[in-house]
Design a protein around this motif. Structure first.
Motif, PDB file in Angstrom:
ATOM      1  N   CYS A 126       0.855  -1.186   0.000  1.00  0.00           N
ATOM      2  CA  CYS A 126       0.000   0.000   0.000  1.00  0.00           C
ATOM      3  C   CYS A 126       0.891   1.236   0.000  1.00  0.00           C
ATOM      4  O   CYS A 126       1.672   1.445   0.931  1.00  0.00           O
ATOM      5  CB  CYS A 126      -0.939   0.025   1.201  1.00  0.00           C
ATOM      6  SG  CYS A 126      -1.844   1.596   1.292  1.00  0.00           S
ATOM      7  N   GLY A 128       0.020   4.306   0.280  1.00  0.00           N
ATOM      8  CA  GLY A 128      -0.404   5.216   1.344  1.00  0.00           C
ATOM      9  C   GLY A 128       0.254   4.890   2.680  1.00  0.00           C
ATOM     10  O   GLY A 128       0.699   5.768   3.392  1.00  0.00           O
ATOM     11  N   LYS A 133       1.169  -5.435   2.996  1.00  0.00           N
ATOM     12  CA  LYS A 133      -0.027  -5.889   3.691  1.00  0.00           C
ATOM     13  C   LYS A 133      -0.122  -7.391   3.525  1.00  0.00           C
ATOM     14  O   LYS A 133       0.193  -7.927   2.454  1.00  0.00           O
ATOM     15  CB  LYS A 133      -1.271  -5.241   3.075  1.00  0.00           C
ATOM     16  CG  LYS A 133      -1.285  -3.730   3.187  1.00  0.00           C
ATOM     17  CD  LYS A 133      -1.721  -3.313   4.572  1.00  0.00           C
ATOM     18  CE  LYS A 133      -1.241  -1.916   4.893  1.00  0.00           C
ATOM     19  NZ  LYS A 133      -1.636  -1.494   6.233  1.00  0.00           N
ATOM     20  N   CYS A 143      -6.827  -1.737   1.387  1.00  0.00           N
ATOM     21  CA  CYS A 143      -6.227  -1.275   2.636  1.00  0.00           C
ATOM     22  C   CYS A 143      -7.313  -0.581   3.454  1.00  0.00           C
ATOM     23  O   CYS A 143      -7.946   0.347   2.963  1.00  0.00           O
ATOM     24  CB  CYS A 143      -5.102  -0.303   2.344  1.00  0.00           C
ATOM     25  SG  CYS A 143      -4.625   0.641   3.797  1.00  0.00           S
ATOM     26  N   HIS A 146      -6.670   3.262   3.729  1.00  0.00           N
ATOM     27  CA  HIS A 146      -6.651   4.112   2.538  1.00  0.00           C
ATOM     28  C   HIS A 146      -7.751   3.779   1.530  1.00  0.00           C
ATOM     29  O   HIS A 146      -7.954   4.514   0.570  1.00  0.00           O
ATOM     30  CB  HIS A 146      -5.280   4.033   1.862  1.00  0.00           C
ATOM     31  CG  HIS A 146      -4.205   4.642   2.726  1.00  0.00           C
ATOM     32  ND1 HIS A 146      -3.456   3.893   3.603  1.00  0.00           N
ATOM     33  CD2 HIS A 146      -3.827   5.915   2.864  1.00  0.00           C
ATOM     34  CE1 HIS A 146      -2.633   4.703   4.245  1.00  0.00           C
ATOM     35  NE2 HIS A 146      -2.830   5.924   3.822  1.00  0.00           N
TER      36      HIS A 146
HETATM   37 ZN   LIG Z   1      -2.834   1.915   3.337  1.00  0.00          ZN
END
Ligand SMILES: [Zn+2]
Length: 518
Positions: A126, A128, A133, A143, A146
């Motif tokens: 991710c 962001g 993950k 996510c 995000h």
């Molecule tokens: Zn994220």
């Protein structure tokens, strides 16, 4: 004198300081100030995490170089900490040359020792979060923070052999060799490790994709992965490896504070790195929650974002420090609304502490010629010996210390300071009615009551100092006593009941907290 090394995470320089940053940093500052007060040798580190893809992208969007971009963000964070009266010992930035050198040295050593090897990785990433993950972390493939689908990545990278450390880390956490607080976080990470184990993790990125990072010393096509770079700030922030003096004095951290979103990477990547480096481990990690507003996550689209710096402009730094720590229970999430904030300012500051302080001082001005009277102990009515500040002074401070060292800031503030020290003594004024004692002409009794109240106020200044240093010293000035210098304060002597000297002339009485229009 013992040493106390406390860290906040370094904040990712992709945006402006928000309430979460402020919470962690104020919490750290309070502990740092408290430890200075009790005579410890303190090092308080905070700073900025300034490399990585997201910063590179943001800078490009704004047509700035990444360096220009992070320089501006670092300035806003420094300004924010100044406004919130944060007294750190170092503000580390991962673009600092010495930090960069330190990272290169560590990465090289880990590579030479066989902990880093060339390989490939395939992972969900991710942008962001700047984090990989696991599938179980995603919500409907996205996510949860995000709401974007992570990218599936498959590329050449240098891998850190983190999988080697799973059993060691489990043992360390289970046996409190690194204490994880609160317990719920400890249990959570244990079950994560037992369920998912630890995978090797990419410690580099291809430079053609992420150029804004520290070059890998042994392969010019790669830059160092941002976490591998960032965690080392806790060491380089002490001047290590170039200058070992502070490192020898302060390493390892007594406590590392962090929000719950970055706890797992600390417990896995950071601890694995330290094990590979054969460095001593931090003694404790304290994991706190998030602030919501009106029960909802703060977000621009809902329009419920509370900006801590706007609050400082309106209410002053001390109140913001107070409200952040008072409204979040250790380990849980907290909730703040502008209405609640205004209410607490009025109730706790204007009517609570501010009113109590001015009442006590004005009675001394009026009935004792602005002079702290003799303490005529035997003549003072004790209405409730269980709640009397003088009778329970030692117990008060024992509880204060116990709660503060257990990070129960909210309990220190609500129970000890505002309930026992302020409300109870305010009640005492109502019940003893010094103005009536004055009319009756019983001077000994009057002076005994006034001395008790003034000494209570002096004790309160010490108790609130780590949280509200400016207010504490303003009250002390009005009481006519020396301001607290946290680097030079005989704490255990000062908290003994009776430290206020009769004959002291009080200072000019001024309102502590102005009325605020809402
Ligand atoms: Zn994220």
């Amino acid at each position: 004198m013992s040493k106390f090394y406390i860290t906040t995470p370094i904040y990712y320089a992709s945006g402006q300081p928000h309430i979460g940053h402020a919470y962690t940093t104020v919490a750290a500052d309070v502990l740092a100030r408290y430890h200075r007060l009790i005579g410890d040798n303190v090092f308080f580190l905070t700073g900025m995490d300034e490399h990585g893809l997201k910063i590179q992208q943001k800078a490009e969007e704004q047509k700035k170089t990444p360096q220009e971009f992070v320089d501006e963000i670092a300035e806003s964070f420094k300004l924010a900490w100044e406004k919130l009266n944060i007294k750190y010992d170092n503000f580390i930035r991962t673009v600092d040359e010495k930090h960069v050198e330190g990272v290169k040295e560590v990465i090289t050593k880990l590579f030479e020792a066989g902990y880093i090897e060339k390989g490939k990785y395939e992972a969900l990433y991710c942008v962001g979060c700047e984090q990989y993950k696991t599938r179980s972390e995603l919500v409907e493939g996205k996510c949860p923070d995000h709401l974007t689908e992570p990218e599936l990545k498959f590329e050449e990278a240098y891998l850190f052999k983190m999988s080697k450390f799973k059993n060691q880390i489990l043992d360390i956490i289970k046996n409190d060799k690194v204490r994880i607080k609160p317990d719920s976080r400890k249990n959570e990470i244990i079950s994560f490790l037992e369920r998912e184990g630890l995978n090797d993790i990419a410690f580099s990125r291809l430079k053609k994709n992420v150029y804004w990072g520290i070059d890998l010393p042994f392969d010019g096509d790669h830059t160092t992965y941002v976490w591998a770079d960032a965690f080392l700030n806790y060491l380089t922030g002490l001047g290590w490896p170039q200058d070992k003096e502070k490192y020898e004095q302060f390493w390892p951290p007594n406590v590392q504070l962090m929000a719950k979103d970055i706890f797992r990477v600390h417990a896995t990547i950071w601890l694995s790195m330290l094990l590979a480096m054969k460095e001593e481990l931090p003694q404790e990690m304290f994991v706190h929650g998030y602030f919501t507003s009106g029960g909802q996550k703060m977000s621009k689209s809902i329009g419920n974002v509370i900006n801590p710096l706007e609050l400082v402009d309106k209410y002053g730094a001390d109140f913001v420090r107070y409200i952040l720590l008072k409204e979040m229970v250790f380990g849980s999430d907290g909730d703040l609304t502008l209405g609640r904030i205004a209410e607490k300012y009025e109730a706790d500051f204007a009517k609570g502490l501010g009113n109590f302080s001015s009442r006590v001082l004005k009675m001394i001005e009026k009935y004792s010629d602005s002079i702290i009277p003799q303490d005529e102990k035997q003549d003072r009515p004790i209405l409730d010996s269980k709640r009397d500040f003088s009778e329970n002074n030692e117990a008060f401070w024992a509880l204060y210390e116990q709660n503060l060292s257990g990070y129960a800031y909210n309990l220190v503030l609500s129970h000890s300071v505002f309930n026992l020290a302020i409300s109870e003594n305010d009640k005492y004024i109502e019940q003893t009615k010094p103005w009536e004692i004055a009319k009756s002409g019983n001077e000994k009794k009057l002076f005994a009551v006034l001395y008790y109240l003034a000494e209570s106020l002096r004790q309160i200044t010490i108790a609130i100092y780590p949280f509200m240093p400016e207010t504490a010293n303003k009250i002390r000035e009005q009481l006519g006593i020396k301001k607290i210098d946290e680097n030079n304060f005989d704490f255990y002597n000062e908290i003994k009941w009776g430290g206020l000297k009769p004959g002291t002339k009080i200072g000019k009485i001024e309102a502590l907290f102005p009325r605020i229009e809402n």
